[in-house]
Scaffold this active site. Sequence first.
Site, PDB file in Angstrom:
ATOM      1  N   GLY A   1     -31.205 -68.314 -30.236  1.00 11.64           N
ATOM      2  CA  GLY A   1     -31.859 -67.861 -31.650  1.00 11.64           C
ATOM      3  C   GLY A   1     -33.325 -67.360 -31.432  1.00 11.64           C
ATOM      4  O   GLY A   1     -34.148 -68.461 -31.009  1.00 11.64           O
TER       5      GLY A   1
ATOM      6  N   ASN B   1     -26.469 -80.981 -34.095  1.00  9.29           N
ATOM      7  CA  ASN B   1     -27.643 -80.406 -33.692  1.00  9.29           C
ATOM      8  C   ASN B   1     -28.456 -80.126 -34.963  1.00  9.29           C
ATOM      9  O   ASN B   1     -27.983 -79.268 -35.985  1.00  9.29           O
ATOM     10  CB  ASN B   1     -27.459 -79.658 -32.617  1.00  9.29           C
ATOM     11  CG  ASN B   1     -27.598 -78.177 -32.975  1.00  9.29           C
ATOM     12  OD1 ASN B   1     -28.879 -77.600 -33.381  1.00  9.29           O
ATOM     13  ND2 ASN B   1     -26.511 -77.696 -33.439  1.00  9.29           N
TER      14      ASN B   1
ATOM     15  N   CYS C   1     -28.975 -70.004 -41.499  1.00 10.06           N
ATOM     16  CA  CYS C   1     -29.930 -71.311 -42.089  1.00 10.06           C
ATOM     17  C   CYS C   1     -31.154 -70.717 -42.832  1.00 10.06           C
ATOM     18  O   CYS C   1     -31.665 -71.495 -43.561  1.00 10.06           O
ATOM     19  CB  CYS C   1     -29.997 -72.425 -41.052  1.00 10.06           C
ATOM     20  SG  CYS C   1     -30.647 -71.734 -39.454  1.00 10.06           S
TER      21      CYS C   1
ATOM     22  N   THR D   1     -22.118 -73.420 -36.899  1.00  8.08           N
ATOM     23  CA  THR D   1     -21.914 -74.763 -37.030  1.00  8.08           C
ATOM     24  C   THR D   1     -21.733 -75.173 -38.701  1.00  8.08           C
ATOM     25  O   THR D   1     -22.262 -74.625 -39.404  1.00  8.08           O
ATOM     26  CB  THR D   1     -23.085 -75.731 -36.762  1.00  8.08           C
ATOM     27  OG1 THR D   1     -24.374 -75.267 -37.272  1.00  8.08           O
ATOM     28  CG2 THR D   1     -23.208 -75.545 -35.275  1.00  8.08           C
TER      29      THR D   1
END
Length: 303
Positions: free
Chosen positions: A46, A69, A129, A192
Amino acid sequence: MVNLGVSIGELKLKNPVIAASGTFGFGREMEKYYDLSNIGGISSKGLTIKPRLGNDVPRVAECDAGMLNSVGLQNPGIEYFIEHELPHMLSYGCVVIANIAGHQFEEYADMAKLLDKTDVDAIELNLSCPNVSSGCMAFGSDASMIRAVTESVKTVTNKPVWVKLTPNVTSVSEMALAAQDGGADAVSLINTLLGMVIDIETRRPVLKNNAGGYSGPGVKPVAVRMVNEVFNSVDIPVIGMGGIMNAADALEFMIAGACAVQVGTANLVIPTACNDIVISMEEWAQNHEVEEISSLTGCLRRW
Ligand SMILES: Cc1cc2nc3c(=O)[nH]c(=O)nc-3n(C[C@H](O)[C@H](O)[C@H](O)COP(=O)(O)O)c2cc1C
């Protein structure tokens, strides 16, 4: 002879296996294990506008059926990537995808503008995120933001734009439809699952960041369900991932509706995982008289 070739919209891959973002770096660490031209593609770590050191350690931990993670997008920044990493990645002879993450809404289009001038094959928007300038709401769980950021990127680039979806939402198909409305060329999922592990002796979270992203075999049933749900909701291609460890797992995602798959955590356990999956997938197809691997996409039978 089996044809392993697949198309994601107009983009052609020699086979459906792509190394997932964040688990393959920019390829350099993996190139000593096998010829990277054997796989369908690589999604870069990323990338952000500015270089990032990531979160404090410990930021990875093994847990039941996978890992957590909270690497926190450690990367050298988009400009360094374009100048120093992308040319080498393009020499591998597989499709190269730039995975980008913005902390402000505008950063996605700013990075896409820079990538548009390069030979990168596709841009994957990690909407999972970051927080937005307007507040602290997680970007990828707000359908209107997904649509808006996708539109803003599509305005500045002719490259295929894939929107990577988070599973940490109530309705993943609502998010996928928002990406489609914004002009996405494909959606990729899942990122995730938010998780937490506690050390009972220290009574502390195992990760410095408290929580982290759960990936690996434990997430696969969740991911397969989401891929199938999204496949039944949108008209654009779906790229599936989450817990793929072998060819059987990858085929499961294709039957659920994925036209291609990404392999993440498996690379950290078996460095040759992507290559192994391509080889075993071909064997499976031969044994099952499947001539075109792409014919499996969405072939799920109903009870
Ligand atoms: C260590 C690690 C780092 C990751 N970094 C990124 C990232 O930078 N961008 C991104 O979109 N996804 C990132 N992911 C998510 C993976 O690309 C993938 O979506 C997820 O791990 C599920 O697939 P898997 O179970 O095969 O690992 C990361 C995953 C791991 C394990």
